[in-house]
Design a protein around this motif. Structure first.
Motif, PDB file in Angstrom:
ATOM      1  N   VAL A   6       0.848  -1.197   0.000  1.00 24.99           N
ATOM      2  CA  VAL A   6       0.000   0.000   0.000  1.00 24.99           C
ATOM      3  C   VAL A   6       0.880   1.242   0.000  1.00 24.99           C
ATOM      4  CG1 VAL A   6      -2.056  -0.996   1.076  1.00 24.99           C
ATOM      5  CG2 VAL A   6      -0.210  -0.179   2.529  1.00 24.99           C
ATOM      6  N   ARG A   7       0.481   2.236  -0.798  1.00 27.62           N
ATOM      7  CA  ARG A   7       1.246   3.487  -0.865  1.00 27.62           C
ATOM      8  C   ARG A   7       0.753   4.458   0.196  1.00 27.62           C
ATOM      9  NH1 ARG A   7       4.406   5.264  -5.414  1.00 27.62           N
ATOM     10  NH2 ARG A   7       4.324   7.191  -4.250  1.00 27.62           N
ATOM     11  N   PHE A   8       0.696   4.025   1.426  1.00 28.79           N
ATOM     12  CA  PHE A   8       0.272   4.914   2.504  1.00 28.79           C
ATOM     13  C   PHE A   8       1.512   5.458   3.206  1.00 28.79           C
ATOM     14  CE2 PHE A   8      -4.037   2.561   3.254  1.00 28.79           C
ATOM     15  CZ  PHE A   8      -4.519   3.077   2.069  1.00 28.79           C
ATOM     16  N   PRO A   9       1.340   6.544   3.971  1.00 33.76           N
ATOM     17  CA  PRO A   9       2.492   7.050   4.724  1.00 33.76           C
ATOM     18  C   PRO A   9       3.007   6.006   5.710  1.00 33.76           C
ATOM     19  CG  PRO A   9       0.693   8.645   4.712  1.00 33.76           C
ATOM     20  CD  PRO A   9       0.149   7.371   4.142  1.00 33.76           C
ATOM     21  N   VAL A  42       1.174   4.073   9.153  1.00 31.86           N
ATOM     22  CA  VAL A  42      -0.276   3.850   9.070  1.00 31.86           C
ATOM     23  C   VAL A  42      -0.598   2.824   7.968  1.00 31.86           C
ATOM     24  CG1 VAL A  42      -1.193   5.961  10.105  1.00 31.86           C
ATOM     25  CG2 VAL A  42      -0.377   6.023   7.754  1.00 31.86           C
ATOM     26  N   PRO A  43      -0.114   1.594   8.108  1.00 28.24           N
ATOM     27  CA  PRO A  43      -0.308   0.618   7.022  1.00 28.24           C
ATOM     28  C   PRO A  43      -1.765   0.277   6.747  1.00 28.24           C
ATOM     29  CG  PRO A  43       0.545  -0.457   9.008  1.00 28.24           C
ATOM     30  CD  PRO A  43       0.663   1.017   9.217  1.00 28.24           C
ATOM     31  N   LEU A  44      -2.622   0.414   7.774  1.00 26.93           N
ATOM     32  CA  LEU A  44      -4.037   0.066   7.567  1.00 26.93           C
ATOM     33  C   LEU A  44      -4.882   1.286   7.239  1.00 26.93           C
ATOM     34  CD1 LEU A  44      -4.768  -2.908   7.759  1.00 26.93           C
ATOM     35  CD2 LEU A  44      -2.849  -2.411   9.247  1.00 26.93           C
ATOM     36  N   GLY A  45      -4.319   2.469   7.377  1.00 23.16           N
ATOM     37  CA  GLY A  45      -5.087   3.671   7.063  1.00 23.16           C
ATOM     38  C   GLY A  45      -5.159   4.642   8.224  1.00 23.16           C
ATOM     39  N   GLU A  46      -6.076   5.582   8.095  1.00 21.65           N
ATOM     40  CA  GLU A  46      -6.143   6.693   9.045  1.00 21.65           C
ATOM     41  C   GLU A  46      -6.819   6.320  10.361  1.00 21.65           C
ATOM     42  OE1 GLU A  46      -6.640  10.860   7.725  1.00 21.65           O
ATOM     43  OE2 GLU A  46      -7.856   9.869   6.204  1.00 21.65           O
ATOM     44  N   PRO A  47      -6.498   7.042  11.434  1.00 25.79           N
ATOM     45  CA  PRO A  47      -7.220   6.842  12.701  1.00 25.79           C
ATOM     46  C   PRO A  47      -8.713   7.084  12.500  1.00 25.79           C
ATOM     47  CG  PRO A  47      -5.365   8.351  13.008  1.00 25.79           C
ATOM     48  CD  PRO A  47      -5.491   8.108  11.538  1.00 25.79           C
ATOM     49  N   ASN A  51     -10.824   5.677  10.616  1.00 20.34           N
ATOM     50  CA  ASN A  51     -11.412   5.340   9.314  1.00 20.34           C
ATOM     51  C   ASN A  51     -11.535   3.816   9.199  1.00 20.34           C
ATOM     52  OD1 ASN A  51     -12.228   5.039   6.662  1.00 20.34           O
ATOM     53  ND2 ASN A  51     -10.934   6.718   5.912  1.00 20.34           N
ATOM     54  N   ALA A  52     -12.582   3.289   9.827  1.00 22.47           N
ATOM     55  CA  ALA A  52     -12.772   1.831   9.877  1.00 22.47           C
ATOM     56  C   ALA A  52     -12.958   1.246   8.488  1.00 22.47           C
ATOM     57  CB  ALA A  52     -13.962   1.492  10.775  1.00 22.47           C
ATOM     58  N   GLN A 100      -9.545   0.841   6.876  1.00 25.53           N
ATOM     59  CA  GLN A 100      -8.819  -0.261   7.525  1.00 25.53           C
ATOM     60  C   GLN A 100      -9.393  -1.607   7.080  1.00 25.53           C
ATOM     61  OE1 GLN A 100      -9.530   0.816  11.598  1.00 25.53           O
ATOM     62  NE2 GLN A 100      -8.308   2.693  11.454  1.00 25.53           N
ATOM     63  N   ARG A 142      -5.261   5.739  -3.155  1.00 27.34           N
ATOM     64  CA  ARG A 142      -4.554   7.013  -3.074  1.00 27.34           C
ATOM     65  C   ARG A 142      -4.923   7.742  -1.784  1.00 27.34           C
ATOM     66  NH1 ARG A 142      -7.140   9.772  -7.875  1.00 27.34           N
ATOM     67  NH2 ARG A 142      -8.855   8.809  -6.742  1.00 27.34           N
ATOM     68  N   ARG A 159      -7.911  10.055  -1.117  1.00 30.65           N
ATOM     69  CA  ARG A 159      -8.627  10.323  -2.369  1.00 30.65           C
ATOM     70  C   ARG A 159      -9.437   9.116  -2.839  1.00 30.65           C
ATOM     71  NH1 ARG A 159      -4.132  12.633  -6.309  1.00 30.65           N
ATOM     72  NH2 ARG A 159      -2.710  11.323  -5.141  1.00 30.65           N
TER      73      ARG A 159
END
Lengths: 209, 91
Positions: free
Chosen positions: B21-24, B27-32, B34-35, B38, B64, B67
């Motif tokens: 995943v091209r995430f920062p 945060v491999p699963l995504g944002e805090p 944002n279920a 994840q 993305r 986005r």
């Protein structure tokens, strides 16, 4: 002012990929980056399309990470291990592993870079007891919501829905900033693998930070 | 099954299955909070467990960061993991 100082950043998650440009890019590369950023920003404003800037930064994310990768000592490894799932997902036991430096209140914290110890995280843990220590990434987001790195709530939901069979009783955490991974490879990782196998785990979900 | 954000390192390691995943970083699963985001990544990883055929399979996810409409993705692919599970059981 040094050219690198123009890329000074707070080390937060938004800069997590671009930060390597400051550390590893040459002056010529930094000048090229800044010049291109100026042009893409001006064009984005003119076109009303800021996707251009996002795409530009992603291109330089990759360049910075490529420069950082050249500095890493990746150990020699053997062939790729392989096993297929011999049962339906809805009957499978899943263990979670994180390298995000997670531990629980009452457990010994990680203390330094290169710490190869691990912590056992029981399935029924209270999320409020989770702590994080890791000097290699911005732990702010994961401190707000542990599911960013250790998606225990998402797996609890899937267990309740019957999508997976069950979450393993014991899950594991490492602090992944280990410049010399030899002890990890020879001792700690096989130890955890043996425990997972002993617990009858079918799938290991490992999220790297 | 490995969820990883560092493609070069993932390529260099003998990981059986990698969900890239091209995430920062961090945060491999995504944002805090944002279920949906994840859950998308977790499902993608499990989907690979069910469907990857070759050792060392690396799948690059198209997301993305902010986005995307992750709730819509979940709705559009309801029961994403049910059919492959049956296929796996028959292997």
């Amino acid at each position: 002012m040094e050219l690198k100082e123009l890329l000074d950043n707070p080390g937060t998650v938004a800069f997590s990929r671009l930060k390597y440009l400051q550390r590893f890019a040459s002056d010529e590369q930094i000048a090229e980056f800044l010049n291109g950023l100026f042009q893409s920003a001006a064009n984005a404003r003119f076109d009303g399309n800021w996707e251009i800037v996002g795409d530009y930064l992603e291109k330089w994310d990759d360049i910075g990470i490529g420069l950082q990768y050249e500095t890493l000592a990746i150990p020699e490894t053997g062939s790729v291990p392989w096993a297929t799932l011999g049962k339906p997902l809805s009957e499978s036991k899943v263990a979670l592993v994180t390298t995000g430096g997670v531990f629980l209140e009452g457990q010994t914290p990680y203390t330094e870079r290169g710490d190869t110890s691990y912590r056992e995280l029981p399935k029924g843990l209270n999320n409020d007891d989770i702590r994080i220590w890791h000097p290699g990434y911005d732990t702010g987001p994961a401190t707000k919501d542990i599911n960013c790195i250790f998606p225990i709530d998402r797996f609890r939901e899937m267990e309740a829905e019957g999508v997976i069979g069950e979450i393993a009783e014991t899950n594991y955490a490492f602090m992944g900033l280990i410049p010399d991974p030899q002890e990890l490879i020879e001792s700690k990782a096989p130890e955890v693998a043996r425990k997972l196998k002993g617990d009858g785990v079918d799938i290991v979900f490992l999220a790297s930070t | 099954m490995l969820v990883m954000m560092y493609k070069q390192v993932a390529d260099a390691l003998p990981s059986p299955r990698v969900c890239y995943v091209r995430f920062p970083f961090g945060v491999p699963l995504g944002e805090p909070g944002n279920a949906d985001q994840q859950r998308v990544i977790v499902e993608d990883a499990l989907h690979m467990v069910l469907n990857a055929k070759d050792p060392g399979t690396l799948q690059e996810m198209p997301y993305r960061w902010r986005r995307e409409d992750y709730g819509r993705i979940l709705t559009d692919r309801a029961n994403y993991l049910s059919q492959p599970a049956q296929a796996a059981a028959g292997d």
